[in-house]
Design a protein around this motif. Structure first.
Motif, PDB file in Angstrom:
ATOM      1  N   SER A   1       0.814  -1.223   0.000  1.00 25.52           N
ATOM      2  CA  SER A   1       0.000   0.000   0.000  1.00 25.52           C
ATOM      3  C   SER A   1       0.845   1.270   0.000  1.00 25.52           C
ATOM      4  O   SER A   1       0.344   2.349  -0.354  1.00 25.52           O
ATOM      5  CB  SER A   1      -0.921   0.012   1.221  1.00 25.52           C
ATOM      6  OG  SER A   1      -1.852  -1.037   1.177  1.00 25.52           O
ATOM      7  N   LEU A   2       2.107   1.148   0.377  1.00 20.73           N
ATOM      8  CA  LEU A   2       2.981   2.318   0.479  1.00 20.73           C
ATOM      9  C   LEU A   2       3.725   2.629  -0.809  1.00 20.73           C
ATOM     10  O   LEU A   2       4.454   3.626  -0.873  1.00 20.73           O
ATOM     11  CB  LEU A   2       3.996   2.106   1.615  1.00 20.73           C
ATOM     12  CG  LEU A   2       3.397   1.897   3.014  1.00 20.73           C
ATOM     13  CD1 LEU A   2       4.514   1.627   4.018  1.00 20.73           C
ATOM     14  CD2 LEU A   2       2.564   3.100   3.434  1.00 20.73           C
ATOM     15  N   VAL A   3       3.583   1.799  -1.829  1.00 22.46           N
ATOM     16  CA  VAL A   3       4.289   2.044  -3.090  1.00 22.46           C
ATOM     17  C   VAL A   3       3.278   2.321  -4.204  1.00 22.46           C
ATOM     18  O   VAL A   3       2.130   1.882  -4.151  1.00 22.46           O
ATOM     19  CB  VAL A   3       5.196   0.854  -3.484  1.00 22.46           C
ATOM     20  CG1 VAL A   3       6.299   0.667  -2.449  1.00 22.46           C
ATOM     21  CG2 VAL A   3       4.394  -0.427  -3.644  1.00 22.46           C
ATOM     22  N   ARG A   4       3.736   3.062  -5.191  1.00 24.24           N
ATOM     23  CA  ARG A   4       2.896   3.396  -6.340  1.00 24.24           C
ATOM     24  C   ARG A   4       3.686   3.087  -7.623  1.00 24.24           C
ATOM     25  O   ARG A   4       4.237   3.989  -8.266  1.00 24.24           O
ATOM     26  CB  ARG A   4       2.466   4.867  -6.303  1.00 24.24           C
ATOM     27  CG  ARG A   4       1.470   5.196  -5.202  1.00 24.24           C
ATOM     28  CD  ARG A   4       0.125   4.517  -5.450  1.00 24.24           C
ATOM     29  NE  ARG A   4      -0.853   4.815  -4.400  1.00 24.24           N
ATOM     30  CZ  ARG A   4      -1.025   4.088  -3.317  1.00 24.24           C
ATOM     31  NH1 ARG A   4      -0.263   3.006  -3.121  1.00 24.24           N
ATOM     32  NH2 ARG A   4      -1.939   4.402  -2.433  1.00 24.24           N
ATOM     33  N   PRO A   5       3.756   1.817  -8.018  1.00 23.21           N
ATOM     34  CA  PRO A   5       4.542   1.441  -9.195  1.00 23.21           C
ATOM     35  C   PRO A   5       3.993   2.068 -10.473  1.00 23.21           C
ATOM     36  O   PRO A   5       2.780   2.253 -10.633  1.00 23.21           O
ATOM     37  CB  PRO A   5       4.409  -0.086  -9.232  1.00 23.21           C
ATOM     38  CG  PRO A   5       4.028  -0.473  -7.832  1.00 23.21           C
ATOM     39  CD  PRO A   5       3.184   0.653  -7.329  1.00 23.21           C
ATOM     40  N   ASP A   6       4.905   2.390 -11.383  1.00 21.54           N
ATOM     41  CA  ASP A   6       4.491   2.872 -12.703  1.00 21.54           C
ATOM     42  C   ASP A   6       3.927   1.740 -13.540  1.00 21.54           C
ATOM     43  O   ASP A   6       3.035   1.954 -14.374  1.00 21.54           O
ATOM     44  CB  ASP A   6       5.694   3.492 -13.423  1.00 21.54           C
ATOM     45  CG  ASP A   6       6.221   4.709 -12.695  1.00 21.54           C
ATOM     46  OD1 ASP A   6       5.493   5.712 -12.633  1.00 21.54           O
ATOM     47  OD2 ASP A   6       7.353   4.642 -12.180  1.00 21.54           O
ATOM     48  N   ILE A   7       4.469   0.526 -13.331  1.00 20.54           N
ATOM     49  CA  ILE A   7       4.040  -0.617 -14.123  1.00 20.54           C
ATOM     50  C   ILE A   7       4.153  -1.887 -13.281  1.00 20.54           C
ATOM     51  O   ILE A   7       5.082  -2.027 -12.487  1.00 20.54           O
ATOM     52  CB  ILE A   7       4.879  -0.717 -15.419  1.00 20.54           C
ATOM     53  CG1 ILE A   7       4.318  -1.761 -16.361  1.00 20.54           C
ATOM     54  CG2 ILE A   7       6.339  -0.969 -15.114  1.00 20.54           C
ATOM     55  CD1 ILE A   7       4.939  -1.697 -17.761  1.00 20.54           C
ATOM     56  N   PHE A   8       3.189  -2.767 -13.429  1.00 21.19           N
ATOM     57  CA  PHE A   8       3.149  -4.039 -12.715  1.00 21.19           C
ATOM     58  C   PHE A   8       3.074  -5.159 -13.738  1.00 21.19           C
ATOM     59  O   PHE A   8       2.183  -5.176 -14.585  1.00 21.19           O
ATOM     60  CB  PHE A   8       1.918  -4.068 -11.794  1.00 21.19           C
ATOM     61  CG  PHE A   8       1.616  -5.398 -11.158  1.00 21.19           C
ATOM     62  CD1 PHE A   8       2.620  -6.261 -10.728  1.00 21.19           C
ATOM     63  CD2 PHE A   8       0.288  -5.783 -10.951  1.00 21.19           C
ATOM     64  CE1 PHE A   8       2.325  -7.482 -10.131  1.00 21.19           C
ATOM     65  CE2 PHE A   8      -0.017  -7.000 -10.353  1.00 21.19           C
ATOM     66  CZ  PHE A   8       1.001  -7.853  -9.948  1.00 21.19           C
ATOM     67  N   PHE A   9       4.025  -6.081 -13.662  1.00 15.63           N
ATOM     68  CA  PHE A   9       3.981  -7.265 -14.504  1.00 15.63           C
ATOM     69  C   PHE A   9       3.375  -8.403 -13.682  1.00 15.63           C
ATOM     70  O   PHE A   9       4.010  -8.948 -12.787  1.00 15.63           O
ATOM     71  CB  PHE A   9       5.370  -7.618 -15.034  1.00 15.63           C
ATOM     72  CG  PHE A   9       5.880  -6.623 -16.032  1.00 15.63           C
ATOM     73  CD1 PHE A   9       5.284  -6.514 -17.288  1.00 15.63           C
ATOM     74  CD2 PHE A   9       6.937  -5.784 -15.725  1.00 15.63           C
ATOM     75  CE1 PHE A   9       5.738  -5.583 -18.218  1.00 15.63           C
ATOM     76  CE2 PHE A   9       7.408  -4.861 -16.647  1.00 15.63           C
ATOM     77  CZ  PHE A   9       6.802  -4.760 -17.894  1.00 15.63           C
TER      78      PHE A   9
ATOM     79  N   CYS B   1      -2.709  -0.609  -6.915  1.00 17.03           N
ATOM     80  CA  CYS B   1      -1.728   0.407  -6.522  1.00 17.03           C
ATOM     81  C   CYS B   1      -0.880   0.885  -7.703  1.00 17.03           C
ATOM     82  O   CYS B   1      -0.148   1.872  -7.572  1.00 17.03           O
ATOM     83  CB  CYS B   1      -0.801  -0.143  -5.435  1.00 17.03           C
ATOM     84  SG  CYS B   1      -1.597  -0.441  -3.837  1.00 17.03           S
ATOM     85  N   SER B   2      -0.959   0.185  -8.830  1.00 16.74           N
ATOM     86  CA  SER B   2      -0.070   0.459  -9.961  1.00 16.74           C
ATOM     87  C   SER B   2      -0.765   1.271 -11.043  1.00 16.74           C
ATOM     88  O   SER B   2      -1.971   1.149 -11.256  1.00 16.74           O
ATOM     89  CB  SER B   2       0.424  -0.868 -10.559  1.00 16.74           C
ATOM     90  OG  SER B   2       1.107  -1.639  -9.582  1.00 16.74           O
TER      91      SER B   2
END
Length: 251
Positions: free
Chosen positions: A160-168, A197-198
Motif C-alpha cells: 500500500s505504500l508504493v505506487r509502481p508505474d508498471i506491474f507485470f 496500486c499500480s
C-alpha cells in the motif's frame, strides 16, 4: 446435429460465457439433457473441459510447484521476458510478480540506466543480486511456498505504500469471460492489490494459459493495460480477448 458439431458448439459456448449449462444447451438445440451430459462426460475424459454438476467449466491448469516450474524455461518465456524488460524506462518503479516468466523479465532488465524494482518474491530479488543499476525493494510477509511470494497482512500493508508505474502480473489462467485467475485465494488478493496500486498492469501469457480458469479470480481482463503473448499464437485464439477490449502485444 452430429456429435462433433455439438462438441464444437459446446466449446464455443465455454469460451464465450465461461461456463456451459447442460439444460440451456439441450433446450437451445432441441435435444435431451442426457445427450448433452454424455457429450460433456466424453469431453471431460478428453480433457477439453471440467465437468461440474449441471454443466461444465473451463479446465483449471495443473499447478506444479515452483522448483519444478523453475527448471522449465522455454524460448517463448525468454522472448516475453525480453520484450517486457524493454518497456522499463529510466527512473521508473516497476513491480515484478513472482513466477518463472517474470524471472525472465528480471534477467533481461536494462543495465545502462537506474530504475527501481519492487517485488514480493525472494527469488526475483535474487535474480537482481548483481544487477548494476536496479534498486531492489523486497516486500516481506507470509511466504506462499508454492509460488515463492509473500502474502498476508504484512505484505498487503507494505504494498500500500508504493505506487509502481508498471506491474507485470503473473497468472495461471486467462479466460475472456472469467478473467485472470490463480490457484490460491491469498495470492489472488495480493495480486489484485498490487494492480490497484499500480498505474499500469500487464500480463505475460503463453498458449497453455489461454481459455482456462483457476479457482481464485484476480481481475477481469478489462482491468489490465495489455497482454503480451508469443507471436506464434493464432489470431483466432486471440479474437475473444481483442473483442473484449484487451490490448495485445505479440512478440
Amino acid at each position: 446435429m452430429l456429435t462433433s458439431q455439438r462438441k464444437t458448439l459446446i466449446l464455443d459456448i465455454l469460451r464465450r460465457d465461461g461456463q456451459v449449462i447442460a439444460k440451456t444447451v439441450a433446450d437451445d438445440l432441441g435435444l435431451s439433457e442426457d445427450t448433452i451430459r454424455r457429450d460433456l462426460r466424453e469431453m471431460a475424459a478428453e480433457k477439453l473441459l471440467k465437468r461440474v454438476h449441471g454443466g461444465a467449466l473451463p479446465l483449471s491448469p495443473e499447478l506444479p510447484d515452483f522448483s519444478a516450474r523453475q527448471n522449465v524455461s522455454s524460448e517463448a518465456k525468454r522472448q516475453l521476458g525480453a520484450y517486457a524488460a524493454g518497456m522499463v524506462r529510466p527512473g521508473r518503479t516497476v513491480f515484478l510478480d513472482g513466477g518463472t516468466t517474470n524471472a525472465e523479465i528480471a534477467r533481461h532488465l536494462p543495465r545502462d540506466f537506474p530504475f527501481t524494482i519492487v517485488t514480493h518474491s525472494p527469488t526475483i530479488a535474487g535474480e537482481l543480486e548483481h544487477h548494476p543499476t536496479a534498486e531492489v525493494i523486497l516486500i516481506g510477509g507470509k511466504l506462499y511456498k508454492h509460488s515463492m511470494v509473500a502474502t498476508g497482512a504484512v505484505a498487503m500493508a507494505a504494498i500500500s505504500l508504493v505506487r509502481p508505474d508498471i506491474f507485470f502480473l503473473g497468472v495461471t489462467a486467462i479466460h475472456p469471460a472469467r478473467g485472470l485467475s490463480t490457484g490460491d485465494f491469498e495470492e489472488a488478493a495480493i495480486k489484485r492489490h498490487i494492480a490497484q496500486c499500480s498505474a499500469e498492469t500487464y500480463v505475460l501469457a503463453t498458449q497453455e494459459k489461454l481459455d482456462a480458469a483457476s479457482p481464485c479470480h484476480i481481475l477481469p481482463i478489462t482491468a489490465v493495460s495489455g497482454m503480451i503473448v508469443p507471436s506464434d499464437m493464432t489470431e483466432e485464439s486471440l479474437v475473444p480477448y481483442r473483442s473484449a477490449g484487451m490490448p495485445i502485444f505479440a512478440v
